[in-house]
Structures are given as structure tokens and as C-alpha cells.
Design an enzyme around this catalytic site. Sequence first.
Site: not given
Ligand code: PAF
Length: 289
Positions: A187, A156, A37, A151-152, A34, A30-31
Site C-alpha cells: 500500500l 527512510q 497508515h 517498513e514499506k 490508507h 503526508m496524508g
Molecule cells: O513517510 C512519509 O509519509 C513521509 O516521508 C514522512 C515520514 C511523514 C515525512 O514527511
Amino acid sequence: MERLDDVNAWRAYADAQRAQGRRVGLVPTMGALHAGHASLLGEAKAAGDVVIATVFVNPRQFNDAADLRGYPRTPEADYAVAEACGVDCLVEPTLAQMWPDYPRPTSTTVSVRGVSEVLEGADRPGHFDGVASVVAKLFAITGPCRAYFGEKDFQQLVVVRQMVRDLALPVDVRGCPIVRDEDGLALASRNVRLSAEGRTRALALSRALGAVSGAGTASGHRRRMLEVLDAAGVEIAYAEVVDPLTLAASGDDEEGERRALVAGVVEGVRLIDNGPVTLVTKESHALSN
Ligand code: PAF
């Protein structure tokens, strides 16, 4: 690096890569990118994938309008991170492309029952329906790929894995280790909303997990984590020990490797963290001492 915002161009890009015998690695985000990512992008790169990173702040997974409004949006910085990490294609789809009917609800929603309903799901109604629906769509557009998740967001990851199994999606889901700041804070894009004092308080989450690094009973671990969070003044959402596949709460009669998950609110920012934990029953603990 390619930069796309069009769903059809993104699908065509992924198809073309596979047609040339390459494997596509998808890193959905979702941008506000950091180092966490960057580590996902690094894993995809190291695996030799053609890396597609998506940046889309998915409104359907926010159950709190203020959280959605305040979510950090840093497109130019994201571009720089993606380029530095060797991303091959950065996709920033528009809201109109991803959810043409928004803000009306979609007719089709992906709901992963069970694992979506506990922990974060219990506190944030509709959150995982929003996540599963958007991830299913990202997978549908990208096509067969490996997909990298941190894994943070442990729950999900479990939800996405379950969805992939249930729907036989052609996606190999990879979970990547949590990246922490030097002080131990996991993070997260929302961390930028914490003051210096709030950040210090937020460290209680990783400390709570550290407090259960030795073997113990499920209830003992829960109690210890709650004590640490409470002492730091964190508004506690939960401190749980669960089966890492089903997310079922562990009992004191269980032994072996499980997952500890904590969540709480500091300065209005919801924070989560988790780590592995070892369970022993009271009886075997007594025998080994
Ligand atoms: O973890 C995220 O940033 C979001 O939940 C994802 C997996 C990109 C879905 O919008």
C-alpha cells in the site's frame, strides 16, 4: 479527537499529556491515509500511547515538482480515518508554520550521510535531507515520544533511526510491517495514480521479492529480481540486496539475513518495495544440496 494546525498548540498538547504521565505516540504522515497508515495508528493505540497523527505534505522531500503537485490530498477522508483509528490529536500544520522561508532553502538541514546516499537517495537528490529535516522538526515539536514508521519505506526508517542515534533524540522509533493489498501490492498513497493495467504491472515488485524467498547468493537474488521486473516492463531503478542496518550492498561471500529492496517506475509513478532475504554462498549452497 482534537484537530490542530498550530505548532505551539501541538507542542502544548504533547507536553500536557506527558505531564499527566501519559506516553505520546507520534505517527507522521503526508496524508492520503490508507490501511498502511491505519496499521501504524493501530500499533500506537495498542501500545497504549496518546496518539498524535500529523498530516503534512512536505515539499522539501520532493525532488520532482510534478510529483509534489500530483500528490493526493484528501483532508476530510484523512480526518475520518484518523477518527476511526482512535487518534487523539490530528495535526495538520500549515506550510507557513513548518517552513516559514519556503521556497527559499532553510539555513539548517539535517543530512544523514551514508544511508541517505544510496538506493532512493542516489536517484532522488535531496530527498532524504528533506525527510530527515522535517522528521527532526516533528520530533522537536512533539518532544519525547514513540514514533511509528512503516517498513514499506525501509530506507527512510534506517535514515530516521540513524538520525535519532546520532543526535540522541528522545524518540523510540518503531518499524511496523508492510501492509499489502490482497494481490500483494504494497500500500502506498501514490498507488491511486496507477491505471488498472499499470497496477497489474506494478505487482512485479512484490513478485520480484517473492522470487527470492529461498536462500541464494546476493548476485543470484539481484539477477532474479531484475528478470521479474524487466519481464513485466517496469522501468527499473534498482533491485538490491543490502545489510539492513548500514544499507551496504551485500557480496556473494556473505551469509545470513539481509534486506532485498526494489524500485521502479510504472506510468510515471515511482514504486518501492522490500522484504527480508537469506544469503548463502555458492559453496554452502552446493554442500547443502
Ligand atoms: O513517510 C512519509 O509519509 C513521509 O516521508 C514522512 C515520514 C511523514 C515525512 O514527511
